[in-house]
Design a protein around this motif. Structure first.
Motif, PDB file in Angstrom:
ATOM      1  N   GLY A 214      72.728 110.087 114.426  1.00 30.47           N
ATOM      2  CA  GLY A 214      73.427 111.353 114.604  1.00 30.47           C
ATOM      3  C   GLY A 214      74.778 111.210 115.280  1.00 30.47           C
ATOM      4  O   GLY A 214      75.609 112.110 115.233  1.00 30.47           O
ATOM      5  N   LEU A 215      74.984 110.031 115.914  1.00 29.77           N
ATOM      6  CA  LEU A 215      76.251 109.761 116.596  1.00 29.77           C
ATOM      7  C   LEU A 215      77.198 108.965 115.706  1.00 29.77           C
ATOM      8  O   LEU A 215      78.393 109.252 115.648  1.00 29.77           O
ATOM      9  CB  LEU A 215      75.976 108.981 117.890  1.00 29.77           C
ATOM     10  N   TYR A 216      76.647 107.984 115.000  1.00 24.97           N
ATOM     11  CA  TYR A 216      77.481 107.091 114.195  1.00 24.97           C
ATOM     12  C   TYR A 216      76.768 106.766 112.896  1.00 24.97           C
ATOM     13  O   TYR A 216      75.855 105.943 112.895  1.00 24.97           O
ATOM     14  CB  TYR A 216      77.759 105.812 114.976  1.00 24.97           C
ATOM     15  N   PRO A 217      77.134 107.470 111.802  1.00 21.16           N
ATOM     16  CA  PRO A 217      78.199 108.491 111.716  1.00 21.16           C
ATOM     17  C   PRO A 217      77.775 109.807 112.368  1.00 21.16           C
ATOM     18  O   PRO A 217      76.591 110.045 112.587  1.00 21.16           O
ATOM     19  CB  PRO A 217      78.398 108.660 110.214  1.00 21.16           C
ATOM     20  N   CYS A 218      78.776 110.628 112.624  1.00 21.98           N
ATOM     21  CA  CYS A 218      78.522 111.888 113.323  1.00 21.98           C
ATOM     22  C   CYS A 218      77.878 112.901 112.385  1.00 21.98           C
ATOM     23  O   CYS A 218      78.491 113.333 111.399  1.00 21.98           O
ATOM     24  CB  CYS A 218      79.827 112.452 113.881  1.00 21.98           C
ATOM     25  N   THR A 219      76.634 113.258 112.689  1.00 23.35           N
ATOM     26  CA  THR A 219      75.938 114.272 111.889  1.00 23.35           C
ATOM     27  C   THR A 219      75.399 115.407 112.755  1.00 23.35           C
ATOM     28  O   THR A 219      74.686 116.272 112.253  1.00 23.35           O
ATOM     29  CB  THR A 219      74.770 113.628 111.106  1.00 23.35           C
ATOM     30  N   LYS A 220      75.723 115.378 114.043  1.00 26.67           N
ATOM     31  CA  LYS A 220      75.242 116.420 114.948  1.00 26.67           C
ATOM     32  C   LYS A 220      76.431 117.136 115.582  1.00 26.67           C
ATOM     33  O   LYS A 220      77.371 116.500 116.068  1.00 26.67           O
ATOM     34  CB  LYS A 220      74.363 115.817 116.050  1.00 26.67           C
ATOM     35  N   ASP A 221      76.346 118.466 115.584  1.00 28.41           N
ATOM     36  CA  ASP A 221      77.439 119.259 116.161  1.00 28.41           C
ATOM     37  C   ASP A 221      77.667 118.935 117.627  1.00 28.41           C
ATOM     38  O   ASP A 221      78.799 118.978 118.112  1.00 28.41           O
ATOM     39  CB  ASP A 221      77.138 120.749 116.009  1.00 28.41           C
ATOM     40  N   GLU A 222      76.603 118.618 118.342  1.00 33.32           N
ATOM     41  CA  GLU A 222      76.763 118.339 119.772  1.00 33.32           C
ATOM     42  C   GLU A 222      77.667 117.134 120.006  1.00 33.32           C
ATOM     43  O   GLU A 222      78.480 117.118 120.940  1.00 33.32           O
ATOM     44  CB  GLU A 222      75.401 118.110 120.420  1.00 33.32           C
ATOM     45  N   HIS A 223      77.546 116.116 119.140  1.00 30.63           N
ATOM     46  CA  HIS A 223      78.401 114.935 119.283  1.00 30.63           C
ATOM     47  C   HIS A 223      79.840 115.263 118.895  1.00 30.63           C
ATOM     48  O   HIS A 223      80.789 114.758 119.513  1.00 30.63           O
ATOM     49  CB  HIS A 223      77.872 113.791 118.431  1.00 30.63           C
ATOM     50  N   ARG A 224      79.984 116.098 117.893  1.00 33.01           N
ATOM     51  CA  ARG A 224      81.330 116.492 117.464  1.00 33.01           C
ATOM     52  C   ARG A 224      82.049 117.240 118.589  1.00 33.01           C
ATOM     53  O   ARG A 224      83.226 116.998 118.867  1.00 33.01           O
ATOM     54  CB  ARG A 224      81.227 117.342 116.204  1.00 33.01           C
ATOM     55  N   LYS A 225      81.332 118.120 119.252  1.00 31.52           N
ATOM     56  CA  LYS A 225      81.916 118.865 120.372  1.00 31.52           C
ATOM     57  C   LYS A 225      82.226 117.936 121.551  1.00 31.52           C
ATOM     58  O   LYS A 225      83.276 118.049 122.190  1.00 31.52           O
ATOM     59  CB  LYS A 225      80.971 119.978 120.796  1.00 31.52           C
ATOM     60  N   ASP A 226      81.291 117.024 121.831  1.00 25.00           N
ATOM     61  CA  ASP A 226      81.517 116.071 122.922  1.00 25.00           C
ATOM     62  C   ASP A 226      82.743 115.197 122.637  1.00 25.00           C
ATOM     63  O   ASP A 226      83.504 114.864 123.556  1.00 25.00           O
ATOM     64  CB  ASP A 226      80.286 115.180 123.112  1.00 25.00           C
ATOM     65  N   PHE A 227      82.921 114.849 121.377  1.00 27.46           N
ATOM     66  CA  PHE A 227      84.081 114.026 121.013  1.00 27.46           C
ATOM     67  C   PHE A 227      85.381 114.780 121.254  1.00 27.46           C
ATOM     68  O   PHE A 227      86.339 114.212 121.794  1.00 27.46           O
ATOM     69  CB  PHE A 227      83.982 113.605 119.542  1.00 27.46           C
ATOM     70  N   GLU A 228      85.433 116.039 120.878  1.00 30.14           N
ATOM     71  CA  GLU A 228      86.652 116.817 121.089  1.00 30.14           C
ATOM     72  C   GLU A 228      86.969 116.948 122.586  1.00 30.14           C
ATOM     73  O   GLU A 228      88.136 116.857 122.992  1.00 30.14           O
ATOM     74  CB  GLU A 228      86.507 118.187 120.441  1.00 30.14           C
ATOM     75  N   THR A 229      85.934 117.124 123.382  1.00 26.97           N
ATOM     76  CA  THR A 229      86.142 117.181 124.832  1.00 26.97           C
ATOM     77  C   THR A 229      86.656 115.836 125.364  1.00 26.97           C
ATOM     78  O   THR A 229      87.599 115.774 126.160  1.00 26.97           O
ATOM     79  CB  THR A 229      84.826 117.540 125.542  1.00 26.97           C
ATOM     80  N   TRP A 230      86.028 114.755 124.920  1.00 24.83           N
ATOM     81  CA  TRP A 230      86.429 113.406 125.315  1.00 24.83           C
ATOM     82  C   TRP A 230      87.857 113.128 124.890  1.00 24.83           C
ATOM     83  O   TRP A 230      88.663 112.560 125.658  1.00 24.83           O
ATOM     84  CB  TRP A 230      85.471 112.396 124.679  1.00 24.83           C
ATOM     85  N   ARG A 231      88.202 113.551 123.687  1.00 28.89           N
ATOM     86  CA  ARG A 231      89.527 113.275 123.154  1.00 28.89           C
ATOM     87  C   ARG A 231      90.607 113.978 123.971  1.00 28.89           C
ATOM     88  O   ARG A 231      91.646 113.391 124.283  1.00 28.89           O
ATOM     89  CB  ARG A 231      89.595 113.704 121.699  1.00 28.89           C
ATOM     90  N   ALA A 232      90.335 115.204 124.316  1.00 29.54           N
ATOM     91  CA  ALA A 232      91.312 115.963 125.112  1.00 29.54           C
ATOM     92  C   ALA A 232      91.484 115.320 126.499  1.00 29.54           C
ATOM     93  O   ALA A 232      92.597 115.212 127.006  1.00 29.54           O
ATOM     94  CB  ALA A 232      90.863 117.405 125.237  1.00 29.54           C
ATOM     95  N   ALA A 233      90.365 114.881 127.075  1.00 30.30           N
ATOM     96  CA  ALA A 233      90.420 114.285 128.403  1.00 30.30           C
ATOM     97  C   ALA A 233      91.119 112.942 128.409  1.00 30.30           C
ATOM     98  O   ALA A 233      91.727 112.541 129.429  1.00 30.30           O
ATOM     99  CB  ALA A 233      89.000 114.139 128.963  1.00 30.30           C
ATOM    100  N   ASN A 234      91.070 112.251 127.273  1.00 34.39           N
ATOM    101  CA  ASN A 234      91.654 110.911 127.185  1.00 34.39           C
ATOM    102  C   ASN A 234      92.967 110.873 126.401  1.00 34.39           C
ATOM    103  O   ASN A 234      93.479 109.805 126.082  1.00 34.39           O
ATOM    104  CB  ASN A 234      90.651 109.948 126.540  1.00 34.39           C
ATOM    105  N   ASN A 235      93.498 112.075 126.085  1.00 33.62           N
ATOM    106  CA  ASN A 235      94.773 112.182 125.387  1.00 33.62           C
ATOM    107  C   ASN A 235      94.791 111.362 124.103  1.00 33.62           C
ATOM    108  O   ASN A 235      95.748 110.647 123.802  1.00 33.62           O
ATOM    109  CB  ASN A 235      95.921 111.715 126.300  1.00 33.62           C
ATOM    110  N   ARG A 236      93.730 111.452 123.325  1.00 40.42           N
ATOM    111  CA  ARG A 236      93.614 110.712 122.080  1.00 40.42           C
ATOM    112  C   ARG A 236      93.798 111.623 120.865  1.00 40.42           C
ATOM    113  O   ARG A 236      93.699 111.235 119.766  1.00 40.42           O
ATOM    114  CB  ARG A 236      92.257 110.005 122.001  1.00 40.42           C
TER     115      ARG A 236
END
Length: 236
Positions: A214-236
């Motif tokens: 569910g994480l790799y590849p991304c098939t769960k909405d929770e991981h998709r949301k966590d990624f967007e949060t991580w990306r914003a925090a890490n300026n990616r």
């Protein structure tokens, strides 16, 4: 190639690029069997400028050939454009060298972005210390005239079973080298940057003990949301 695409390709792996090309049905773009001659710590990126070798015929390949100012190997070194990668079709055999340190030094001084052969280089230990990315199969001391004749410059070639057309974008990393068709380079570079960001997020999660389902590849909405949060925090 434009500088934005070049910069994007400097920060992604050949493995990621191979997956992006695979999505488009291109399965044989990695140049097989080649490795860095002394990893320089950064990607090799540039458009392909090609040299093709053919089997040598003894009466055509004596040492006097190197006195010929039109010898294709020498001409390729002197005409490879600044910022380009010289890619050599050496018939996947390293029984004789594709080039040595003097020619590669000259290519470096002329601004070449790198050099690739599916054969071998002589003086490999010296080439490893030069400030130019170089890739080959293994060291090889005999002069190229022993087995190969340089015959054609900047035409389509095969290198390590990969098709290479002049102007295709060549990318090399610490593992190997890939060929991106020129017309796909911009979109592949952009997609690879996006893929790399997600893969970096995944690595962090896996190191923290997360399961890959569910994480790799991304098939769960929770991981998709966590990624967007991580990306914003890490300026990616």
């Amino acid at each position: 190639m434009n500088n934005e695409t070049r910069e994007k390709l400097m920060g992604v792996s050949v493995a990621t690029l191979a997956t992006a090309l695979y999505k488009r049905g291109l399965r044989h773009q990695v140049i097989q069997g080649v490795h860095p001659v002394g990893w320089k710590g950064k990607n090799m990126v540039g458009p392909a400028f090609t040299l093709r070798y053919m089997p040598a015929r003894e009466d055509r390949n004596t040492l006097t050939e190197f006195r010929n100012p039109e010898h294709p190997q020498r001409v390729a070194i002197e005409t490879c454009p600044e910022g380009a990668v010289l890619v050599m079709d050496s018939r996947k055999q390293a029984d004789a060298a594709s080039a040595g340190d003097i020619l590669i030094t000259r290519l470096m001084k002329r601004g070449g972005a790198g050099v690739v052969t599916d054969g071998g280089f002589r003086d490999a230990a010296v080439i490893a210390e030069l400030d130019i990315p170089a890739y080959h199969t293994r060291p090889s001391s005999p002069t190229n005239l022993t087995n190969n004749e340089a015959i054609a410059i900047n035409e389509p070639i095969g290198c390590g079973d990969a098709p290479v057309f002049p102007g295709d974008i060549i990318v090399g990393d610490a593992d190997c080298v890939i060929v991106i068709p020129a017309h796909l380079a911009d979109e592949i570079a952009t997609e690879a940057v996006e893929m790399t960001a997600y893969e970096d997020f995944v690595v962090e999660r896996v190191k923290d003990g997360e399961a890959i389902i569910g994480l790799y590849p991304c098939t769960k909405d929770e991981h998709r949301k966590d990624f967007e949060t991580w990306r914003a925090a890490n300026n990616r």
